[in-house]
Design a protein around this motif. Structure first.
Motif, mmCIF file in Angstrom:
data_model
loop_
_atom_site.group_PDB
_atom_site.id
_atom_site.type_symbol
_atom_site.label_atom_id
_atom_site.label_comp_id
_atom_site.label_asym_id
_atom_site.label_seq_id
_atom_site.Cartn_x
_atom_site.Cartn_y
_atom_site.Cartn_z
ATOM 1 N N UNK A 241 0.812 -1.220 0.000
ATOM 2 C CA UNK A 241 0.000 0.000 0.000
ATOM 3 C C UNK A 241 0.846 1.272 0.000
ATOM 4 N N UNK A 242 2.123 1.150 0.353
ATOM 5 C CA UNK A 242 2.994 2.323 0.303
ATOM 6 C C UNK A 242 3.507 2.511 -1.115
ATOM 7 N N UNK A 243 3.266 3.688 -1.681
ATOM 8 C CA UNK A 243 3.562 3.944 -3.092
ATOM 9 C C UNK A 243 5.014 4.398 -3.235
ATOM 10 N N UNK A 244 5.795 3.651 -4.013
ATOM 11 C CA UNK A 244 7.207 3.949 -4.228
ATOM 12 C C UNK A 244 7.381 5.084 -5.249
ATOM 13 N N UNK A 245 8.600 5.586 -5.342
ATOM 14 C CA UNK A 245 8.873 6.765 -6.176
ATOM 15 C C UNK A 245 8.588 6.507 -7.646
ATOM 16 N N UNK A 246 8.883 5.282 -8.143
ATOM 17 C CA UNK A 246 8.658 5.021 -9.571
ATOM 18 C C UNK A 246 7.186 4.864 -9.917
ATOM 19 N N UNK A 247 6.325 4.865 -8.891
ATOM 20 C CA UNK A 247 4.879 4.773 -9.125
ATOM 21 C C UNK A 247 4.193 6.134 -8.964
ATOM 22 N N UNK A 248 4.974 7.151 -8.711
ATOM 23 C CA UNK A 248 4.410 8.474 -8.449
ATOM 24 C C UNK A 248 4.596 9.400 -9.645
ATOM 25 N N UNK A 300 10.704 33.119 -6.444
ATOM 26 C CA UNK A 300 10.407 34.540 -6.666
ATOM 27 C C UNK A 300 9.679 34.782 -7.978
ATOM 28 N N UNK A 301 9.729 33.828 -8.901
ATOM 29 C CA UNK A 301 9.030 33.950 -10.182
ATOM 30 C C UNK A 301 7.658 33.285 -10.164
ATOM 31 N N UNK A 302 7.260 32.752 -9.026
ATOM 32 C CA UNK A 302 5.994 32.042 -8.944
ATOM 33 C C UNK A 302 6.060 30.613 -9.449
ATOM 34 N N UNK A 303 7.248 30.135 -9.805
ATOM 35 C CA UNK A 303 7.394 28.777 -10.334
ATOM 36 C C UNK A 303 7.331 27.761 -9.196
ATOM 37 N N UNK A 304 6.787 26.604 -9.501
ATOM 38 C CA UNK A 304 6.663 25.561 -8.490
ATOM 39 C C UNK A 304 6.819 24.188 -9.122
ATOM 40 N N UNK A 305 7.226 23.244 -8.294
ATOM 41 C CA UNK A 305 7.335 21.847 -8.707
ATOM 42 C C UNK A 305 6.904 20.980 -7.538
ATOM 43 N N UNK A 306 5.852 20.209 -7.737
ATOM 44 C CA UNK A 306 5.339 19.300 -6.716
ATOM 45 C C UNK A 306 5.714 17.890 -7.147
ATOM 46 N N UNK A 307 6.595 17.275 -6.386
ATOM 47 C CA UNK A 307 7.145 15.978 -6.779
ATOM 48 C C UNK A 307 6.577 14.857 -5.909
ATOM 49 N N UNK A 308 6.774 13.654 -6.390
ATOM 50 C CA UNK A 308 6.424 12.439 -5.629
ATOM 51 C C UNK A 308 4.957 12.424 -5.200
ATOM 52 N N UNK A 309 4.082 12.707 -6.152
ATOM 53 C CA UNK A 309 2.642 12.734 -5.892
ATOM 54 C C UNK A 309 2.061 11.339 -6.136
ATOM 55 N N UNK A 332 -9.445 19.933 -12.597
ATOM 56 C CA UNK A 332 -8.766 19.000 -11.713
ATOM 57 C C UNK A 332 -7.552 18.405 -12.411
ATOM 58 N N UNK A 333 -6.615 17.915 -11.608
ATOM 59 C CA UNK A 333 -5.367 17.365 -12.115
ATOM 60 C C UNK A 333 -5.346 15.867 -11.827
ATOM 61 N N UNK A 334 -5.102 15.068 -12.853
ATOM 62 C CA UNK A 334 -4.992 13.623 -12.680
ATOM 63 C C UNK A 334 -3.528 13.220 -12.776
ATOM 64 N N UNK A 335 -3.012 12.676 -11.693
ATOM 65 C CA UNK A 335 -1.628 12.206 -11.639
ATOM 66 C C UNK A 335 -1.616 10.702 -11.903
ATOM 67 N N UNK A 336 -0.768 10.291 -12.806
ATOM 68 C CA UNK A 336 -0.599 8.869 -13.111
ATOM 69 C C UNK A 336 0.849 8.481 -12.841
ATOM 70 N N UNK A 337 1.140 7.187 -12.681
ATOM 71 C CA UNK A 337 2.523 6.771 -12.417
ATOM 72 C C UNK A 337 3.480 7.268 -13.495
#
Length: 678
Positions: A241-248, A300-309, A332-337
Motif C-alpha cells: 500500500x505504500x507507493x514507491x517513487x517510480x509509481x508516483x 520569486x518567479x511564482x514557479x513551483x514543482x510538486x514531486x512524488x505525488x 482537476x489534475x490527474x496524476x498517473x505513475x
C-alpha cells in the motif's frame, strides 16, 4: 520479513462486528535497516463499507521517555530548554484550563513562576520536521523525524503538538487542535477508506560533548532530518500500500496573480503555497482530512514543482501572502505513475470589487503583525537563548482589559498604527469572576466623496473560537448589517497560536449607509461564554470603493463561449485618442469557468466583469466611470456585432450585453438606445 539489510515486523488487527475496538483494520509496522541508528514506523489503516459510523478526532504516534534521563527538550532552533518534572506540575496551580499549570514548588527553584503548557511547543505542519529530547550520562538524543507531510491533514498551516513535559514525543497525523471538529475524520456507513500513515523515523544519536551542550545533538538531528527528506519516498517499505517513487508523478507550473490595483500586468505569485489535495471548493484543503496532500512553495518567479505525488485525481490549490482569498485551478489534475504534468493558466484573481480605500493589517493568515502585549508580570518566561515569538506566552488574551480598562478599542484610519493600536485578538471583557461582556471595536475613516453603489468590506479572520462578529455602520444601535453567526472551535487564543482556521467574508455596504466626512464601522464580538471566545484578530480589513471609481478602465474577463473569442474594445480616456486593446478569452473544460487575459488602459485600471452563460446566451456585466471613462465599445463574438455608445462621455452604471436571440434593453439608465443582434 528479515534479511541481512532489513528487518520489518507487522502487527495486524482485523475488526469484526462483535469487537469493542475502533472499526478499523490496522497494520502497524516497525522497520530497522542495517547501519541505521534508529527505526522507522508506519501504519496502514482501512475501513470497509457497511461498518458503523465512526469519528477519528486524534491520530498520533507517541513515545514516553524516562524523565530521570531525558531533561532537555528541543522543538526548533530557538525553542530549546531544560524542562520541569512531572512532580512539578502536580505541585503547581492549574490556571485557565487544565493543560496550563503555574509552577510554584519546583524541584529546581529556577522554574518557579513559569507556566507549563504543552501548547507552548506547537508548530505548523510545514515546520514539524524534527523534535525530541536529549538525555545525559550517557548523552543520548531521541528524535522524531517526519520526512513528508503528505499523510497529515489540514494542509501546511495546520498547527499541532510536537513534544512536551513527560517527557513525551509525538507525531500527530490528524487532530482537531487549532481547527475544531471540522477536521475530525467522520465516516459514513457505506464509506470505504484506506490510508498509509508514515513512515516516520525515530533517530538516536549521542555525543559526549552534549553533556555540556545538548544543542549539539539537535544540530546533528537536523542534518539527519535533511537526509531523510532527500530519501523520500522510502524504497524499503514492504507494504504494497505504500507507493514507491517510480509509481508516483509530478506537477510543475507558474502561479501568477492578477490584481489591477497592484499592477497593470500579472505578477508572479512569489513565496506562495501551492498544493494538491482531494477535489473540493477553493480553500477546502483547510479541512480536508481523508486523503493525501502535497505542498510546496513558489520561488520569486511564482514557479513551483510538486514531486512524488501519489496517483489520483486532485484539485490544485494555492494562497499567496499579501492577497486575500484562496485559489483553485479551473480543472482537476490527474496524476498517473511516472507522469510529469505542466500546469497552465495558473492565475489567481483575488476577490476585489473596487479600488482599496483603506486596509488594516497584512493578508498573511496570521495576526502576528498586530499589537501583542507583554505578558502579565505574574508569569515568568523561560530565558531562551534565541528570540521566540512574543505570542507564544500564556494569558495574553487577559491583557485586553489592562490596555483598554474602560472603553473598547477605537482605531482611526490614517492616524492609528495597527502594530501599536490593534489588539491581536477580539475577546470579551472580564467584568468579574467568570463574568464577561461583549466588546465593540470602532474603525473611524473619512470619505470625501460618495460613489454610488455597494462598497465592500473584506473581513478576514486568522482564527475563531466560539465567536460571532456583527458589523454595523454609523449607528451602533441599529440592526446589524452583517453577522458571521456562531463560528469557530479552534481554541487558538488559549493555545498560544497566532492563527487557526481561516475565515474570509465579503460584506456589501450600500452607499446610503455612508456619509461625506467621518464614518464609523462597529465590530461587535457578541459571544462571551469564556475568556477564549473571540477571533484571532481581524486578520485584514480592506474596504473597497465600488466601481466605477477611476477613469478609463474596462475588462472583458470570463467570457464563456464554445470557441476561443477575440474581443476588440475601442476605448477613450477623457480626451485622448481612442486605442484598440485586444483580449484573448479561452474557455476551460469546465463549462462554468473560463480564463482570459484582461484589457488594460495606460494607467492600468481594470474593471473585472463577470459573464454567465444561460440557455445559449452570454451575459456581460460591465461597468464604467461616472466622470467620463469610455466613449464607445465594440464587441464581436462569433460574427455577432453589438455596439454601445456612452452618454456625456461615460457610462454611469453597470449594463448588460446579451449575445443571442432577443433584445438588449436599457439598464440602470446607462443606455439611450435599444439594439438587436446583427
Amino acid at each position: 520479513m528479515q534479511n541481512e539489510n532489513q528487518t520489518e515486523i507487522s502487527f495486524t488487527r482485523t475488526w469484526t462486528f462483535n469487537s469493542t475496538k475502533a472499526p478499523l483494520n490496522v497494520d502497524k509496522r516497525y522497520v530497522m535497516l542495517k547501519d541505521s541508528p534508529g527505526f522507522y514506523t508506519y501504519v496502514v489503516l482501512e475501513r470497509l463499507p457497511g461498518w458503523p459510523v465512526f469519528y477519528i478526532q486524534e491520530g498520533r504516534v507517541l513515545f514516553k521517555l524516562d524523565e530521570n534521563m531525558f531533561q532537555y527538550m528541543a522543538v526548533s532552533d530557538a525553542r530549546q530548554r531544560f524542562m520541569p518534572k512531572n512532580q512539578d506540575r502536580r505541585n503547581g496551580q492549574v490556571l485557565g484550563y487544565k493543560e496550563a499549570v503555574l509552577i510554584t514548588n519546583a524541584t529546581n527553584p529556577a522554574f518557579n513562576g513559569e507556566v507549563d503548557d504543552k501548547y507552548l511547543y506547537s508548530n505548523d505542519n510545514k515546520d514539524i520536521k524534527v523534535h525530541g529530547w536529549v538525555g545525559s550520562n550517557p548523552s543520548l538524543g531521541f528524535w522524531m523525524i517526519t520526512p513528508s507531510n503528505e499523510f497529515r491533514t489540514g494542509g501546511p498551516l495546520k498547527q499541532d503538538l510536537t513534544t512536551h513535559l513527560g517527557p513525551t514525543v509525538l507525531h500527530y497525523f490528524t487532530s482537531t487542535h487549532y481547527a475544531g471538529e471540522v477536521l475530525a475524520i467522520k465516516f459514513k456507513t457505506e464509506e470505504y477508506w484506506k490510508k498509509v500513515i508514515g513512515p516516520v523515523y525515530i533517530y538516536l544519536n549521542s555525543n559526549d560533548s552534549a553533556n555540556a551542550d545538548p544543542s549539539l545533538l539537535w544540530i546533528d538531528a537536523k542534518q539527519r532530518m535533511e537526509k531523510e527528506e532527500a530519501s523520500w519516498p522510502y524504497e524499503f517499505a514492504l507494504s504494497e500500500d505504500f507507493v514507491k517513487s517510480n509509481q508516483r508523478g509530478a506537477l510543475n507550473g507558474q502561479l501568477l496573480v492578477r490584481d489591477w490595483f497592484v499592477s497593470k500586468q500579472d505578477v508572479p505569485g512569489a513565496s506562495a503555497y501551492v498544493g494538491l489535495a482531494l477535489p473540493g471548493e477553493a480553500g477546502s484543503w483547510h479541512y480536508e482530512n481523508k486523503g493525501y496532500q502535497f505542498w510546496t512553495k513558489t520561488d520569486e518567479n511564482g514557479s513551483f514543482s510538486i514531486k512524488n505525488v501519489i496517483p489520483g485525481n486532485y484539485s490544485l490549490f494555492a494562497w499567496v501572502p499579501g492577497f486575500v482569498g484562496d485559489y483553485k485551478h479551473a480543472s482537476n489534475i490527474t496524476i498517473t505513475p511516472g507522469s510529469n504534468i505542466q500546469a497552465t493558466n495558473v492565475v489567481f484573481v483575488p476577490p476585489r470589487n473596487g479600488s482599496t480605500l483603506w486596509e488594516i493589517g497584512i493578508p498573511d493568515r496570521t495576526a502576528a503583525e498586530f499589537f501583542i502585549p507583554d505578558p502579565s508580570p505574574t508569569y515568568k518566561m523561560y530565558p531562551y537563548k534565541e528570540h521566540v515569538e512574543k505570542w507564544r506566552q500564556y494569558g495574553l488574551w487577559a491583557r485586553y482589559k489592562d490596555i483598554h480598562p474602560v472603553t473598547d478599542q477605537v482605531y482611526t484610519v490614517g492616524l492609528s498604527d495597527y502594530k501599536r493600536d490593534w489588539f491581536f485578538a477580539h475577546v470579551p471583557r472580564n467584568v468579574g469572576p467568570k463574568l464577561y461582556n461583549a466588546t465593540t471595536w470602532q474603525i473611524i475613516f473619512e470619505i470625501k466623496n460618495i460613489t454610488k453603489g455597494s462598497y465592500t468590506l473584506q473581513l478576514a479572520l486568522a482564527s475563531a473560537n466560539g465567536a460571532e462578529v456583527q458589523v454595523r455602520v454609523n449607528n451602533p444601535e441599529s440592526e446589524e448589517l452583517f453577522t458571521t453567526g456562531g463560528i469557530g472551535k479552534d481554541n487558538t487564543i488559549a493555545r498560544h497560536g497566532i492563527h487557526g482556521r481561516y475565515h474570509l467574508y465579503s460584506i456589501g455596504i450600500a452607499d446610503t449607509h455612508l456619509v461625506v466626512g467621518n464614518n464609523t464601522i462597529f465590530l461587535t464580538q457578541t459571544r462571551k461564554l469564556s475568556p477564549f471566545s473571540g477571533v484571532m484578530s481581524i486578520q485584514m480589513l480592506d474596504i473597497t470603493v465600488p466601481y466605477p471609481s477611476r477613469k478609463g478602465y474596462i475588462s472583458t474577463d470570463h467570457v464563456l463561449n464554445p470557441k476561443a473569442v477575440r474581443v476588440i474594445c475601442s476605448v477613450s480616456t477623457v480626451s485622448t485618442t481612442p486605442q484598440l486593446l485586444h483580449v484573448n478569452v479561452s474557455q476551460s473544460r469546465d463549462s462554468r469557468q473560463s480564463e482570459s487575459d484582461c484589457c488594460l488602459l495606460n494607467d492600468g485600471f481594470w474593471y473585472l466583469g463577470r459573464l454567465k452563460k444561460s440557455k445559449g446566451l452570454t451575459r456581460a456585466l460591465l461597468g464604467g466611470d461616472d466622470g467620463g471613462g469610455w466613449r464607445a465599445a465594440t464587441r464581436t463574438v462569433d460574427g455577432a456585432r453589438a455596439v454601445t455608445t456612452a452618454v456625456d462621455g461615460g457610462w454611469r452604471w453597470a449594463y448588460e450585453i446579451w449575445f443571442g436571440v432577443g433584445d438588449r434593453n436599457e439598464r440602470y439608465g446607462g443606455w439611450r438606445e435599444k439594439s438587436r443582434r446583427r
